[in-house]
Design a protein around this motif. Structure first.
Motif, PDB file in Angstrom:
ATOM      1  N   PHE A  61       0.807  -1.226   0.000  1.00 52.39           N
ATOM      2  CA  PHE A  61       0.000   0.000   0.000  1.00 52.39           C
ATOM      3  C   PHE A  61       0.842   1.279   0.000  1.00 52.39           C
ATOM      4  O   PHE A  61       0.353   2.335   0.381  1.00 52.39           O
ATOM      5  CB  PHE A  61      -0.951   0.022   1.207  1.00 52.39           C
ATOM      6  N   PHE A  72       3.222   6.673   4.230  1.00 50.54           N
ATOM      7  CA  PHE A  72       2.874   6.118   2.916  1.00 50.54           C
ATOM      8  C   PHE A  72       3.458   7.039   1.850  1.00 50.54           C
ATOM      9  O   PHE A  72       2.925   8.105   1.579  1.00 50.54           O
ATOM     10  CB  PHE A  72       1.358   6.014   2.760  1.00 50.54           C
ATOM     11  N   VAL A 107       1.672   5.661  -4.060  1.00 51.15           N
ATOM     12  CA  VAL A 107       0.303   5.230  -4.345  1.00 51.15           C
ATOM     13  C   VAL A 107       0.369   3.721  -4.614  1.00 51.15           C
ATOM     14  O   VAL A 107       0.481   3.278  -5.746  1.00 51.15           O
ATOM     15  CB  VAL A 107      -0.273   6.000  -5.540  1.00 51.15           C
ATOM     16  N   GLY A 108       0.328   2.958  -3.538  1.00 51.26           N
ATOM     17  CA  GLY A 108       0.559   1.519  -3.632  1.00 51.26           C
ATOM     18  C   GLY A 108      -0.702   0.716  -3.801  1.00 51.26           C
ATOM     19  O   GLY A 108      -1.788   1.227  -4.070  1.00 51.26           O
ATOM     20  N   PHE A 161      -7.915   4.172   5.722  1.00 51.97           N
ATOM     21  CA  PHE A 161      -6.650   3.558   5.346  1.00 51.97           C
ATOM     22  C   PHE A 161      -6.334   4.024   3.924  1.00 51.97           C
ATOM     23  O   PHE A 161      -7.231   4.080   3.075  1.00 51.97           O
ATOM     24  CB  PHE A 161      -6.782   2.031   5.430  1.00 51.97           C
ATOM     25  N   PRO A 162      -5.074   4.378   3.631  1.00 53.38           N
ATOM     26  CA  PRO A 162      -4.749   4.989   2.330  1.00 53.38           C
ATOM     27  C   PRO A 162      -5.151   4.162   1.110  1.00 53.38           C
ATOM     28  O   PRO A 162      -5.304   4.720   0.015  1.00 53.38           O
ATOM     29  CB  PRO A 162      -3.224   5.166   2.409  1.00 53.38           C
ATOM     30  N   ALA A 163      -5.323   2.858   1.276  1.00 49.91           N
ATOM     31  CA  ALA A 163      -5.746   2.007   0.155  1.00 49.91           C
ATOM     32  C   ALA A 163      -6.959   2.587  -0.573  1.00 49.91           C
ATOM     33  O   ALA A 163      -7.050   2.517  -1.802  1.00 49.91           O
ATOM     34  CB  ALA A 163      -6.077   0.606   0.666  1.00 49.91           C
ATOM     35  N   HIS A 190      -5.723   5.515  -2.696  1.00 50.56           N
ATOM     36  CA  HIS A 190      -4.846   4.987  -3.756  1.00 50.56           C
ATOM     37  C   HIS A 190      -5.672   4.434  -4.926  1.00 50.56           C
ATOM     38  O   HIS A 190      -5.317   4.620  -6.090  1.00 50.56           O
ATOM     39  CB  HIS A 190      -3.988   3.842  -3.212  1.00 50.56           C
ATOM     40  N   ARG A 218      -6.669   7.030  -7.366  1.00 48.93           N
ATOM     41  CA  ARG A 218      -5.538   7.421  -8.212  1.00 48.93           C
ATOM     42  C   ARG A 218      -5.265   6.374  -9.301  1.00 48.93           C
ATOM     43  O   ARG A 218      -5.035   6.711 -10.455  1.00 48.93           O
ATOM     44  CB  ARG A 218      -4.273   7.578  -7.362  1.00 48.93           C
ATOM     45  N   TRP A 219      -5.289   5.097  -8.928  1.00 45.29           N
ATOM     46  CA  TRP A 219      -5.049   4.040  -9.924  1.00 45.29           C
ATOM     47  C   TRP A 219      -6.104   4.082 -11.025  1.00 45.29           C
ATOM     48  O   TRP A 219      -5.835   3.750 -12.174  1.00 45.29           O
ATOM     49  CB  TRP A 219      -5.056   2.654  -9.264  1.00 45.29           C
ATOM     50  N   PRO A 260      -1.441   9.245  10.059  1.00 41.67           N
ATOM     51  CA  PRO A 260      -2.021  10.520   9.624  1.00 41.67           C
ATOM     52  C   PRO A 260      -3.146  10.306   8.620  1.00 41.67           C
ATOM     53  O   PRO A 260      -3.149   9.309   7.907  1.00 41.67           O
ATOM     54  CB  PRO A 260      -0.840  11.237   8.971  1.00 41.67           C
ATOM     55  N   LEU A 292      -0.697  12.824   3.762  1.00 41.45           N
ATOM     56  CA  LEU A 292       0.297  11.873   3.239  1.00 41.45           C
ATOM     57  C   LEU A 292       0.970  12.453   2.000  1.00 41.45           C
ATOM     58  O   LEU A 292       0.336  13.156   1.204  1.00 41.45           O
ATOM     59  CB  LEU A 292      -0.358  10.541   2.885  1.00 41.45           C
ATOM     60  N   ALA A 293       2.246  12.079   1.818  1.00 35.20           N
ATOM     61  CA  ALA A 293       3.051  12.632   0.720  1.00 35.20           C
ATOM     62  C   ALA A 293       2.334  12.621  -0.638  1.00 35.20           C
ATOM     63  O   ALA A 293       2.332  13.632  -1.339  1.00 35.20           O
ATOM     64  CB  ALA A 293       4.384  11.891   0.643  1.00 35.20           C
ATOM     65  N   PRO A 294       1.709  11.499  -1.048  1.00 37.66           N
ATOM     66  CA  PRO A 294       1.136  11.515  -2.409  1.00 37.66           C
ATOM     67  C   PRO A 294      -0.055  12.454  -2.563  1.00 37.66           C
ATOM     68  O   PRO A 294      -0.469  12.728  -3.689  1.00 37.66           O
ATOM     69  CB  PRO A 294       0.674  10.061  -2.615  1.00 37.66           C
ATOM     70  N   TYR A 295      -0.610  12.956  -1.440  1.00 38.58           N
ATOM     71  CA  TYR A 295      -1.848  13.750  -1.532  1.00 38.58           C
ATOM     72  C   TYR A 295      -1.674  15.144  -0.943  1.00 38.58           C
ATOM     73  O   TYR A 295      -2.660  15.824  -0.650  1.00 38.58           O
ATOM     74  CB  TYR A 295      -2.998  12.995  -0.852  1.00 38.58           C
TER      75      TYR A 295
END
Lengths: 395, 395
Positions: free
Chosen positions: A225, A233, A236-237, B97-99, B102, B105-106, B330, B335-338
């Motif tokens: 993830f 994190f 983008v896992g 949860f970041p999943a 993500h 984004r995918w 957090p 989070l870094a990607p967002y």
């Protein structure tokens, strides 16, 4: 000896179907003790001890650090993402299982199709790759069709010259040997599949192998993830985790694999010897210095010389209880999601894809099975004139 | 009775660690016979008979047609793709949860974060969802935090009114009951996870449930590389296949699940009763008419009233051998990607995320374990003044 082929009313050559794959797994007795350990511990996934041990062995076998995944396609998505592919163009053969091209789309990049070589090996044509490179090209994603390794040396050189990524979808090629050792550490990264249809299988599974520590670090995070530390994190896992039970099966497959590989090579040699005596059958070739794992044995049917076209041959073999596949047909540039690319001129791909058949090759193939396959083709060729007359009368 | 808490040198309350999850799987004896069938047949994946039976049961249990996947994240990616999400904006809670994010984004879309309710349920705030809708919005992807079902009725209504997709990431919520029956057929589609950390586990696994035949048809193709018939690939798919062995474990988990659910509810009631007597602890609540599966029990630590902040509490509990987690902290907009979304005002999310702790809840939780957890918090609160004095002296 039967009087006629099955299509003309004879008994099928195979009493029970010879399927396109015949997966073999360890006996349950050999798994029970480790399985009990796994289930009782509750540690069934998330980088458990069996996954760690399987990765250690794979890294040694493949010659570079290796991470395992829940399946080959997830390893492929991860390879693209870990290599920084997020847009631009990726050059890929159209003559491949669509999973290869799908992964490019999932990454956000656009596929650009290259043709294959006209030498009976079905590998991507490096000269066509060179022609397709533009200033938008970010990577080459080459394929090892049926486990036949493509021209790593030439492709790697293109990558270095043009400063683009070179990635290998070697889903079919685990166990293929080049210059005496298993392929595995070429390009920027290389992935393999351990799906049930593969010569080396974990039921479902995949692996990513690379010499690039950045790709490996990113891939490890992406698989979980995007997590690099608790709550951190960075990527983008997704969930690419292999279960312990798959790793256990992988570890158990090691001991028999070398003899399976030998059986596959011997079976292909026997099939080749028989099939090459029949007019209109071109049998797929291994490039010099290479022992492919031969996931299937590809043959190209020339209608004029054989007397029947590929589709009729497949239908006739089905009646003999011999299951073949039309891999990789239609080629990807003819599939609905990629029709925008239809104008690409891929003459070898189009020629081969309309004539190709993939024949079964097993880890435990018997000589008599090879001989019956050859017999099926020989008798079909012998009967082809009669079938054609019957068909034309039907019209 | 020990003299002091572990942080101040006392013996840990738990002799062996009480981990954040305690997965329980069937005994290996109960699996051997079916496992032998699976391995001997070679049919270990690709929609085998155990998968088919598991899906039949799930469809009945969840109240709508259900497909299973290799894991919940793949079900989530598939749900977005099968719903036609390829761009635009998707409204999602940052408190997840970041999943979840993500997956957006995918899919090619952009996440737009909505805040959560300030009622102790941590659910997405439907009014904030309404505020965040623009003409670019294509979907709402809501979440059931810790298995607490969000406000399906209100969200479904927003979707109908605004003609956008309503999708539920119910990864944590398999077994949550609403109005007396398991949640499962809300919105356009809903996904669940059967990961080892979940109350109902297949080791790894996921499911997609929907009343929409188009979504189901597309999801079925997407799960198998987009293939709808041999050689006909209509979609940019992936490999989402669940292995037979996971389906087998799922089928074996059915019989004990109802009693596990009862144990979880009873344990949460017992924890709540104890924890609510301690100043500065807000215990997560179930909305009326709902029995969450309580994947974890979330508590919010108010530093002023409790005497220590969340991070100190987590560290002190760790020394008691009580493992808690800072889920979901957090929050995703930090989070870094967002980070591009950083300016989003999500006051409740930010307040909660900096104070939240997730406590373990097990299928086989013991009353004394609940009581020790309460004791750990009570003694920590009692010692908080002393700890604070020591800390300030350290400075």
């Amino acid at each position: 000896m039967r009087e006629t082929i099955a299509w003309l009313g004879g008994e099928p050559l195979f009493a029970t179907p010879l399927r396109i794959v015949r997966p073999a797994f360890p006996a349950v007795e050999d798994l029970v003790s480790d399985l009990e350990t796994i289930l009782d511990s509750g540690r069934v996934t998330n980088n458990g001890p069996f996954v760690v041990e399987f990765e250690r062995w794979l890294s040694e076998y493949l010659g570079a650090d290796t991470l395992v995944f829940c399946n080959g396609q997830t390893a492929l998505l991860t390879m693209l993402k870990a290599s920084g592919i997020e847009g631009g163009e990726v050059i890929v053969p159209a003559f491949t299982f669509p999973a290869t091209v799908h992964a490019i789309r999932w990454s956000g990049a656009a596929p650009v199709f290259a043709d294959i070589l006209d030498d009976g090996t079905f590998r991507i044509n490096p000269d066509d790759v060179r022609r397709k490179i533009t200033d938008k090209t970010v990577a080459i994603l080459a394929v090892d069709p049926y486990g036949i390794a493509c021209d790593y040396a030439d492709l790697d050189e293109i990558g270095r010259d043009r400063r683009i990524r070179v990635l290998y979808d070697s889903a079919a090629a685990f166990g293929t040997r080049l210059g005496g050792r298993a392929v595995g550490a070429f390009g920027d990264a290389q992935i393999f599949s351990f799906h049930a249809t593969k010569a080396f299988s974990c039921m479902e599974g995949g692996a990513l192998c690379s010499r690039d520590p950045t790709i490996l670090r990113r891939a490890r995070a992406l698989r979980n993830f995007g997590q690099v530390a608790e709550g951190d994190f960075s990527e983008v896992g997704l969930n690419g985790k292999m279960m312990e039970v798959s790793a256990l099966i992988g570890l158990k497959q090691r001991s028999g694999f070398e003899s399976s590989r030998t059986v596959r090579l011997r079976s292909v040699a026997r099939l080749r010897e028989g099939l090459e005596t029949i007019p209109g059958i071109l049998v797929g070739k291994a490039p010099r210095g290479q022992e492919p794992i031969w996931l299937y044995l590809p043959v190209v049917i020339d209608e004029e010389a054989f007397g029947l076209d590929r589709d009729d041959v497949a239908a006739a073999l089905q009646k003999e209880n011999l299951h073949v596949r039309k891999y990789y047909s239609p080629p990807c540039h003819r599939l609905a999601p990629y029709l925008g690319h239809r104008d690409d001129l891929l003459p070898v791909t189009d020629y081969v894809a309309s004539r190709i058949l993939a024949l079964p090759v097993y880890n435990d193939m018997k000589d008599y099975e090879c001989d019956l396959i050859v017999q099926a083709f020989a008798e079909l060729h012998a009967a082809s004139a009669k079938i054609s007359r019957l068909s034309s009368r039907d019209v």
